[in-house]
Design an enzyme around this catalytic site. Structure first.
Site, PDB file in Angstrom:
ATOM      1  NE  ARG A  82      16.021 -33.963 -16.959  1.00  0.00           N
ATOM      2  CZ  ARG A  82      14.803 -33.987 -16.419  1.00  0.00           C
ATOM      3  NH1 ARG A  82      14.563 -33.386 -15.262  1.00  0.00           N
ATOM      4  NH2 ARG A  82      13.804 -34.607 -17.010  1.00  0.00           N
ATOM      5  CE  LYS A 184      14.052 -38.890 -16.949  1.00  0.00           C
ATOM      6  NZ  LYS A 184      13.612 -39.513 -15.715  1.00  0.00           N
ATOM      7  CD  GLU A 220      15.879 -37.270  -7.188  1.00  0.00           C
ATOM      8  OE1 GLU A 220      14.884 -36.896  -7.818  1.00  0.00           O
ATOM      9  OE2 GLU A 220      16.990 -37.408  -7.712  1.00  0.00           O
TER      10      GLU A 220
HETATM   11  C1  LIG Z   1      14.745 -39.380 -10.173  1.00  0.00           C
HETATM   12  C2  LIG Z   1      13.808 -38.361 -10.708  1.00  0.00           C
HETATM   13  N1  LIG Z   1      13.663 -37.211 -10.026  1.00  0.00           N
HETATM   14  C3  LIG Z   1      12.838 -36.244 -10.463  1.00  0.00           C
HETATM   15  C4  LIG Z   1      12.086 -36.394 -11.607  1.00  0.00           C
HETATM   16  C5  LIG Z   1      11.169 -35.290 -12.055  1.00  0.00           C
HETATM   17  O1  LIG Z   1      11.721 -34.593 -13.122  1.00  0.00           O
HETATM   18  P1  LIG Z   1      10.812 -33.820 -14.173  1.00  0.00           P
HETATM   19  O2  LIG Z   1      10.033 -32.814 -13.402  1.00  0.00           O
HETATM   20  O3  LIG Z   1      11.773 -33.183 -15.102  1.00  0.00           O
HETATM   21  O4  LIG Z   1       9.937 -34.835 -14.800  1.00  0.00           O
HETATM   22  C6  LIG Z   1      12.187 -37.567 -12.336  1.00  0.00           C
HETATM   23  C7  LIG Z   1      11.381 -37.702 -13.561  1.00  0.00           C
HETATM   24  O5  LIG Z   1      11.667 -38.361 -14.445  1.00  0.00           O
HETATM   25  C8  LIG Z   1      13.064 -38.580 -11.890  1.00  0.00           C
HETATM   26  O6  LIG Z   1      13.197 -39.719 -12.563  1.00  0.00           O
END
Ligand SMILES: Cc1ncc(COP(=O)(O)O)c(C=O)c1O
Length: 341
Positions: A82, A184, A220
């Protein structure tokens, strides 16, 4: 290894510096070998690309102590992948994925004294990140970069058990435009700061973001993906190219299908159908799943049958199975657990 004298049960989600961090520098088209350093400060030129044009991406993961005393981390290969995708989208060089995993292992090992003991609820949060470090003034990518990993012990996400939260449907967009919601990048989180502070001022814990094109589909929240359960026990999670591909969500889908024998649908989820779900949760590394009791859509309340007191039954089973896998109480699928020590 002697642990640091920290009151593990009472630390929050804040920054506590540890002894070592990893740094590798990219210059003249290549990454150097990288090293651990004790200096927590980064000194950069005032015109560094990260300051002017926010050229920075990051990851978030955890190290913890299993029931039988090993230090482990969860699916670091997916964080590596990622981060590589995030870097490519911001025209940054990729830190090789195998070297990412090695550097994560090395950094956790060096900070072993800060990995909280089993049963404390606390974990060592691991934050790999990358930024453009040389001066640029025209809008263009940097030529030099740093890849770093910092660690910090964090307390249990829920003190005294997971209490369901209240979410509002927001008209703000979570991410910067142009379809960057799946990476991210720091700029996406900067975009969400106003929305989350506004939600808190209005008495809500989080925002539910909708798709920006039609504003009818669930995306989300600012830091977690949604997971819903229908009245007949099917797990439903939104499919969208503009949400962060949560590693927790992908793992929960696998757990639902292969450990719990549940039906899973990854598909577009319309806001209109949310009122028909029996359970709702937010999933991410921080809390694994946090239950949602209520969603407020511009004054209209959607209350889930499981209520504001505890997790719904399916959410709870998912939570217990995945945390059981992570803590070594339940056998993990091949390749999910990376043993550090
Ligand atoms: C915007 C966003 N969505 C979802 C997630 C969850 O991702 P993960 O399960 O990889 O921590 C995060 C976690 O950092 C996030 O910042």
């Amino acid at each position: 290894m002697e642990k640091k004298n920290i009151d593990w049960g009472n630390i929050g989600f804040g920054y506590i510096p540890t002894d070592y961090r990893f740094v590798s520098k990219f210059k003249d088209g290549k990454w150097d070998e990288g090293e651990l350093t004790t200096d927590p400060n980064v000194v950069l030129n005032e015109c560094a690309c990260v300051f002017q044009y926010a050229q920075t991406v990051f990851e978030g993961m955890k190290a913890y102590t299993t029931e039988d005393g090993h230090i482990v981390t969860f699916r670091p290969d997916l964080n590596a992948e990622r981060l590589a995708n995030s870097a490519k989208r911001l025209e940054m060089p990729v830190f090789p994925e195998d070297r990412f995993v090695d550097a994560v292992v090395k950094t956790i090992k060096a900070n072993e004294a800060y990995v909280p003991p089993y049963g404390s609820g606390a974990t060592l949060y691991v934050r790999p990140y990358m930024f453009g470090s040389n001066p640029v003034i025209g809008v263009k990518p940097a030529d030099e970069y740093q890849f770093r990993i910092l660690t910090t012990p964090v307390g249990p996400y829920f003190k005294g058990g997971a209490k369901p939260i209240t979410i509002r449907v927001t008209d703000f967009d979570r991410a910067a435009p142009h379809g960057t919601g799946h990476i991210k990048a720091g700029l996406n989180y900067a975009m969400s700061l106003h929305a989350i502070m506004d939600a808190h001022r209005q008495g809500y814990d989080e925002n539910m973001y909708l798709d920006s094109a039609t504003r009818t589909k669930v995306e989300e929240t600012g830091g977690a993906n949604f997971i819903f359960v229908t009245k007949d026990g099917t797990v439903v999670t939104p499919k969208s190219s503009s949400i962060l591909p949560s590693i927790t969500r992908r793992s929960l889908i696998y757990v639902a299908e292969h450990y719990l024998g549940l039906k899973v649908e990854e598909r577009e989820v319309y806001l209109d159908e949310v009122k028909d779900f029996a359970e709702c949760g937010l999933c991410g590394t921080a809390a694994v799943i946090s239950p949602v009791g209520k969603i407020v859509d511009h004054g209209k309340e959607i209350c889930f049958p499981s209520g504001m007191e505890e997790m719904g039954p399916t959410t709870k089973k998912l939570y217990e199975t995945l945390t059981g896998i992570q803590m070594g109480r339940i056998e993990a699928p091949e390749g999910w657990i990376k043993v550090i020590e």
